[in-house]
Design an enzyme around this catalytic site. Structure first.
Site, PDB file in Angstrom:
ATOM      1  N   SER A  31       0.810  -1.236   0.000  1.00 14.53           N
ATOM      2  CA  SER A  31       0.000   0.000   0.000  1.00 14.53           C
ATOM      3  C   SER A  31       0.834   1.272   0.000  1.00 14.53           C
ATOM      4  O   SER A  31       1.606   1.502   0.931  1.00 14.53           O
ATOM      5  CB  SER A  31      -0.875   0.057   1.257  1.00 14.53           C
ATOM      6  OG  SER A  31      -1.822  -0.947   1.251  1.00 14.53           O
ATOM      7  N   HIS A  62      -3.219   0.486  -4.557  1.00 11.49           N
ATOM      8  CA  HIS A  62      -2.573  -0.651  -5.210  1.00 11.49           C
ATOM      9  C   HIS A  62      -2.836  -0.547  -6.706  1.00 11.49           C
ATOM     10  O   HIS A  62      -3.972  -0.663  -7.153  1.00 11.49           O
ATOM     11  CB  HIS A  62      -3.154  -1.971  -4.673  1.00 11.49           C
ATOM     12  CG  HIS A  62      -2.663  -2.328  -3.314  1.00 11.49           C
ATOM     13  ND1 HIS A  62      -1.726  -3.295  -3.093  1.00 11.49           N
ATOM     14  CD2 HIS A  62      -2.971  -1.833  -2.099  1.00 11.49           C
ATOM     15  CE1 HIS A  62      -1.484  -3.391  -1.793  1.00 11.49           C
ATOM     16  NE2 HIS A  62      -2.232  -2.516  -1.172  1.00 11.49           N
ATOM     17  N   HIS A  84      -5.442  -9.234  -1.510  1.00 18.47           N
ATOM     18  CA  HIS A  84      -5.508  -9.661  -0.115  1.00 18.47           C
ATOM     19  C   HIS A  84      -6.691 -10.599   0.103  1.00 18.47           C
ATOM     20  O   HIS A  84      -7.690 -10.539  -0.617  1.00 18.47           O
ATOM     21  CB  HIS A  84      -5.676  -8.449   0.810  1.00 18.47           C
ATOM     22  CG  HIS A  84      -4.647  -7.384   0.625  1.00 18.47           C
ATOM     23  ND1 HIS A  84      -4.710  -6.470  -0.409  1.00 18.47           N
ATOM     24  CD2 HIS A  84      -3.532  -7.086   1.327  1.00 18.47           C
ATOM     25  CE1 HIS A  84      -3.664  -5.657  -0.331  1.00 18.47           C
ATOM     26  NE2 HIS A  84      -2.934  -6.001   0.704  1.00 18.47           N
ATOM     27  N   TYR A  86      -8.774 -10.308   2.519  1.00 15.76           N
ATOM     28  CA  TYR A  86      -9.957  -9.541   2.944  1.00 15.76           C
ATOM     29  C   TYR A  86     -10.753  -8.982   1.765  1.00 15.76           C
ATOM     30  O   TYR A  86     -11.889  -8.549   1.930  1.00 15.76           O
ATOM     31  CB  TYR A  86      -9.581  -8.411   3.922  1.00 15.76           C
ATOM     32  CG  TYR A  86      -8.641  -7.358   3.377  1.00 15.76           C
ATOM     33  CD1 TYR A  86      -9.052  -6.431   2.431  1.00 15.76           C
ATOM     34  CD2 TYR A  86      -7.330  -7.283   3.825  1.00 15.76           C
ATOM     35  CE1 TYR A  86      -8.186  -5.481   1.930  1.00 15.76           C
ATOM     36  CE2 TYR A  86      -6.457  -6.337   3.342  1.00 15.76           C
ATOM     37  CZ  TYR A  86      -6.892  -5.435   2.388  1.00 15.76           C
ATOM     38  OH  TYR A  86      -6.034  -4.494   1.898  1.00 15.76           O
ATOM     39  N   GLU A  87     -10.162  -8.992   0.566  1.00 13.68           N
ATOM     40  CA  GLU A  87     -10.904  -8.530  -0.604  1.00 13.68           C
ATOM     41  C   GLU A  87     -11.911  -9.584  -1.073  1.00 13.68           C
ATOM     42  O   GLU A  87     -12.723  -9.318  -1.960  1.00 13.68           O
ATOM     43  CB  GLU A  87      -9.946  -8.201  -1.746  1.00 13.68           C
ATOM     44  CG  GLU A  87      -9.060  -7.000  -1.460  1.00 13.68           C
ATOM     45  CD  GLU A  87      -7.997  -6.802  -2.536  1.00 13.68           C
ATOM     46  OE1 GLU A  87      -8.354  -6.352  -3.640  1.00 13.68           O
ATOM     47  OE2 GLU A  87      -6.820  -7.102  -2.280  1.00 13.68           O
ATOM     48  N   ALA A 114       2.829  -2.412   4.258  1.00 13.51           N
ATOM     49  CA  ALA A 114       2.552  -1.403   5.274  1.00 13.51           C
ATOM     50  C   ALA A 114       2.136  -2.161   6.525  1.00 13.51           C
ATOM     51  O   ALA A 114       1.397  -3.138   6.428  1.00 13.51           O
ATOM     52  CB  ALA A 114       1.427  -0.495   4.801  1.00 13.51           C
ATOM     53  N   MET A 218      -1.755  -7.288   7.143  1.00 16.36           N
ATOM     54  CA  MET A 218      -2.787  -8.157   6.550  1.00 16.36           C
ATOM     55  C   MET A 218      -2.316  -8.843   5.266  1.00 16.36           C
ATOM     56  O   MET A 218      -3.139  -9.222   4.431  1.00 16.36           O
ATOM     57  CB  MET A 218      -4.043  -7.332   6.250  1.00 16.36           C
ATOM     58  CG  MET A 218      -4.596  -6.572   7.438  1.00 16.36           C
ATOM     59  SD  MET A 218      -5.951  -5.488   6.940  1.00 16.36           S
ATOM     60  CE  MET A 218      -6.157  -4.504   8.441  1.00 16.36           C
ATOM     61  N   SER A 219      -1.006  -8.985   5.117  1.00 10.76           N
ATOM     62  CA  SER A 219      -0.516  -9.584   3.858  1.00 10.76           C
ATOM     63  C   SER A 219       0.759 -10.385   4.116  1.00 10.76           C
ATOM     64  O   SER A 219       1.018 -10.817   5.239  1.00 10.76           O
ATOM     65  CB  SER A 219      -0.233  -8.476   2.838  1.00 10.76           C
ATOM     66  OG  SER A 219       0.880  -7.693   3.238  1.00 10.76           O
ATOM     67  N   ASN A 242       1.885   3.274  10.930  1.00 15.05           N
ATOM     68  CA  ASN A 242       1.120   3.761  12.097  1.00 15.05           C
ATOM     69  C   ASN A 242       1.522   2.935  13.306  1.00 15.05           C
ATOM     70  O   ASN A 242       2.053   1.839  13.157  1.00 15.05           O
ATOM     71  CB  ASN A 242      -0.395   3.583  11.842  1.00 15.05           C
ATOM     72  CG  ASN A 242      -0.753   2.141  11.522  1.00 15.05           C
ATOM     73  OD1 ASN A 242      -0.568   1.676  10.402  1.00 15.05           O
ATOM     74  ND2 ASN A 242      -1.226   1.423  12.529  1.00 15.05           N
ATOM     75  N   HIS A 254      -7.248   3.915   6.733  1.00 14.18           N
ATOM     76  CA  HIS A 254      -6.478   3.539   5.547  1.00 14.18           C
ATOM     77  C   HIS A 254      -5.750   4.755   4.986  1.00 14.18           C
ATOM     78  O   HIS A 254      -4.632   4.658   4.484  1.00 14.18           O
ATOM     79  CB  HIS A 254      -7.394   2.927   4.484  1.00 14.18           C
ATOM     80  CG  HIS A 254      -6.660   2.518   3.237  1.00 14.18           C
ATOM     81  ND1 HIS A 254      -5.713   1.518   3.239  1.00 14.18           N
ATOM     82  CD2 HIS A 254      -6.685   2.998   1.977  1.00 14.18           C
ATOM     83  CE1 HIS A 254      -5.204   1.393   2.009  1.00 14.18           C
ATOM     84  NE2 HIS A 254      -5.774   2.281   1.240  1.00 14.18           N
TER      85      HIS A 254
HETATM   86  N1  HPA Z   1      -2.917  -3.260  11.388  1.00 14.24           N
HETATM   87  C1  HPA Z   1      -3.067  -4.127  10.376  1.00 14.24           C
HETATM   88  N2  HPA Z   1      -2.624  -3.876   9.150  1.00 14.24           N
HETATM   89  C2  HPA Z   1      -1.988  -2.718   8.948  1.00 14.24           C
HETATM   90  C3  HPA Z   1      -1.806  -1.777   9.950  1.00 14.24           C
HETATM   91  C4  HPA Z   1      -2.303  -2.067  11.253  1.00 14.24           C
HETATM   92  O1  HPA Z   1      -2.183  -1.278  12.205  1.00 14.24           O
HETATM   93  N3  HPA Z   1      -1.150  -0.712   9.404  1.00 14.24           N
HETATM   94  C5  HPA Z   1      -0.919  -1.040   8.100  1.00 14.24           C
HETATM   95  N4  HPA Z   1      -1.435  -2.240   7.819  1.00 14.24           N
END
Ligand code: HPA
Length: 287
Positions: A31, A62, A84, A86-87, A114, A218-219, A242, A254
Site C-alpha cells: 500500500s 494498489h 488480499h 480480505y478482498e 505497510a 494483513m498480507s 502507524n 487507511h
Molecule cells: N494493522 C493491520 N494492518 C496494517 C496496519 C495495522 O495497524 N497498518 C498497516 N497495515
C-alpha cells in the site's frame, strides 16, 4: 484446467509479453509503496487484467500491474499492488501471483508491506526487516493436495518443509549493507498477519505483543509460505505506517496508512534499487 495449469498459462503469457527479459528477482510493493517501480529502466508494463487468470487488486493505493525490466542492472519483475484475503479472494488466488513469478524464473523475492508498529521504539515511516512471522490468518495457502511441480529448486515443492529461516539470512545481510550505504539503519522484527480488513482492537495488540510480534499487517505471510514451498528466497520489509491500535493517540484509517506509505516509499525505492543487483549477484553465486 487445474490450478497448476492456470499458473503455467499466466506465466507463459507473461513470458511472451516480456520478450527476452527473464526476471530473477521479484519485488512486491504494498500500500502506497509503489515508487520503486518508477526507477526501472525501459520498463515493460503489464496490467494484471492482461494476464490470464490473474487476480485484480481492488484496494485504493494498489496499482495492479507488473513492471518488468532492469533495476540498477538486475532483471526484476515488480508487482505494483497485490491482492488480499480480505478482498474476498481465496488463499489460492492470493498466492497465485507468487506462483506465476516463480514459474517465470524468479529465485528471490522482496515482499514489502505497510504495517502497524507493536514493539516499543518503532516510529512512523521506519523500515523494518522481517526476521520471522506469525501466521494468525487462520489458514495456510498450501492446504489441499501438494503440487510438487511448483518447485524451482531441487529438494523443494514438498508436502512438509522447514520454515526455521523463512526470511533468508543472506538476503537480510545484504539489506543491512544496502541500508548502511543509504545512510540509515534497519532493525529486524517479527510480522504477525491477521486476515483483516478491520484493524485490530487494543486487546488484540496487547495479545500479539505477548506472542512476540513486532509488527502487524494483513498480507505477506501467505506469499512467504508459497515462495518457500517453491524454493524462492524471501526478503521481507515492513514500512511502519502507524502505531498499532491503542498505542497511538489517533484512530486508525487507511488514509493514514496510505499517506505514511507515500512518505517513505522513496527511501524504500532507494533501498530496493541498491539491493536488486546484490540479490541478483547472490543468486548467481549460489548456483
Ligand atoms: N494493522 C493491520 N494492518 C496494517 C496496519 C495495522 O495497524 N497498518 C498497516 N497495515
Amino acid at each position: 484446467m487445474s490450478y497448476y495449469d492456470h499458473v503455467v498459462e499466466a506465466a507463459e503469457s507473461l513470458r511472451i509479453k516480456l520478450g527476452g527479459l527473464v526476471p530473477r528477482v521479484g519485488i512486491v510493493l504494498g500500500s502506497g509503496l509503489g515508487a520503486a517501480a518508477d526507477t526501472v529502466a525501459d520498463p515493460i508494463i503489464v496490467p494484471y487484467e492482461e494476464i490470464p487468470n490473474f487476480p485484480r487488486s481492488t484496494v485504493e493505493g494498489h496499482a495492479g500491474r507488473i513492471v518488468a525490466g532492469l533495476l540498477n542492472g538486475a532483471p526484476v519483475a515488480i508487482m505494483q499492488g497485490r491482492v488480499h484475503y480480505y478482498e474476498g479472494y481465496t488463499p489460492a488466488q492470493v498466492t497465485f501471483p507468487m506462483r506465476v513469478l516463480g514459474k517465470l524464473g524468479i529465485r528471490a523475492v522482496a515482499l514489502t508491506n505497510a504495517a502497524g508498529g507493536i514493539a516499543e521504539g518503532l516510529s512512523i515511516g521506519q523500515l523494518v526487516l522481517l526476521s520471522d512471522h506469525i501466521n494468525q490468518m487462520g489458514w495456510n495457502p498450501l492446504i489441499g493436495p501438494n503440487e510438487p511441480r511448483f518447485a524451482v529448486r531441487q529438494g523443494t515443492g514438498l508436502r512438509f518443509f522447514d520454515m526455521t529461516e523463512a526470511y533468508s539470512k543472506p538476503l537480510r545481510a545484504l539489506a543491512h549493507e544496502a541500508a548502511a550505504d543509504e545512510g540509515f539503519n534497519l532493525v529486524e522484527g517479527v510480522y504477525l498477519a491477521t486476515p483483516g480488513p478491520s484493524f485490530e482492537t487494543p486487546a488484540e495488540i496487547r495479545a500479539f505483543r505477548t506472542l512476540g510480534a513486532t509488527l502487524v499487517g494483513m498480507s505477506t505471510v501467505p506469499e512467504t509460505i508459497v515462495a518457500r514451498h517453491m524454493g524462492i528466497e524471501v526478503l521481507g520489509i515492513s514500512c511502519v505506517t502507524n502505531l498499532a491500535a491503542g498505542l497511538g493517540a489517533k484512530q486508525l484509517s487507511h488514509q493514514e496508512v496510505f499517506e505514511a506509505g507515500r512518505q517513505v516509499e522513496h527511501r524504500l525505492a532507494a533501498l530496493l534499487k541498491r539491493l536488486a543487483p546484490r540479490i541478483a549477484a547472490h543468486l548467481d553465486d549460489a548456483q
